[in-house]
Write an enzyme that holds these catalytic residues in place. Structure first.
Site, short mmCIF file in Angstrom:
data_model
loop_
_atom_site.label_atom_id
_atom_site.label_comp_id
_atom_site.label_asym_id
_atom_site.label_seq_id
_atom_site.Cartn_x
_atom_site.Cartn_y
_atom_site.Cartn_z
CG HIS A 64 2.27 -0.04 4.51
ND1 HIS A 64 1.88 -0.82 5.52
CD2 HIS A 64 1.06 0.92 4.40
CE1 HIS A 64 0.61 -0.79 5.92
NE2 HIS A 64 0.07 0.20 5.29
CG ASP A 95 -2.25 -0.86 1.32
OD1 ASP A 95 -2.17 -1.84 0.24
OD2 ASP A 95 -2.87 -0.54 2.07
#
Length: 223
Positions: free
Chosen positions: A177, A32
């Site tokens: 992430h 992400d």
């Protein structure tokens, strides 16, 4: 409190895809908040070296800043999803701004790769009724996750790896992430993620798991 809660993801509605088939060994790596000019290329290099497909949920304004990274993701066989344009909290956001966050990111990312995208992940796993309705209008599947690496908390490389290696089961969607900090989408320290990935990939393969994209995981799950 908010970070500790929302990064578990939540929402049990049937229109959300949160886990694949538990009876099969297929799992999906997801990243992400990118693309990021420092960390995303390192992650892409590792995935290419290990021949692992992944799914990137990217922020529209980051995609606009680094279009070549988005093109590289697509060219190397990774799936790409919408993670809104500005990473605003969609829970409680008014409908006009919610639509703007989804549609602007959709147009930006689709124009860069020359194809429509069909996956969406709300920032921090938080969403509203209108979020899901707008996602449907854009022909998205809304994707959450079942295991978090907790790399968003900038924990050590060893702890990132242990969180995944000890807890992963068949069908899991793993959250990582490639950009951002605890409170923002830029400026974070993501070497913990980069450095943990080789051990995670090798360790999960030794356990018999097979890496696929979210699109593939959905097909395997009969969705």
């Amino acid at each position: 409190f908010a970070n500790r809660y929302v990064y578990r993801g939540f929402g049990l509605q049937q229109e959300l895809f949160r886990v694949g088939n538990r009876e099969l060994p297929f799992i999906a790596l997801t990243f992400d908040d990118g693309p990021d000019p420092l960390y995303t290329p390192k992650i892409l290099d590792l995935l290419k070296e290990k021949e692992v497909p992944a799914t990137f949920f990217i922020i529209g304004r980051h995609a606009r800043s680094y279009p070549n990274l988005v093109k590289r993701m697509a060219a190397e066989g990774h799936s790409i999803g919408n993670h809104t344009y500005n990473h605003r909290n969609l829970y409680g956001l008014d409908e006009d701004n919610t639509w703007q966050e989804l549609s602007q990111a959709h147009d930006t990312i689709s124009n860069i790769i020359g194809a429509d995208i069909h996956l969406f992940r709300p920032p921090r796993g938080m969403y509203s009724k209108s979020t899901v309705e707008f996602a449907h209008q854009l022909q998205y599947t809304t994707v959450l996750w079942s295991i978090s690496s907790r790399d968003w908390a900038e924990i050590s490389t060893g702890n990132v790896a242990r969180n995944i290696l000890r807890n992963t089961k068949g069908g899991d969607i793993l959250l990582f992430h490639d950009s951002g900090s605890i409170i923002g989408t830029t400026g974070g320290y993501r070497y913990n993620t980069v450095n943990a990935l080789p051990a995670i990939i090798d360790g999960l393969r030794e356990q018999g798991f097979i890496f696929v994209t979210i699109d593939q995981l959905m097909l395997i799950s009969g969705l």
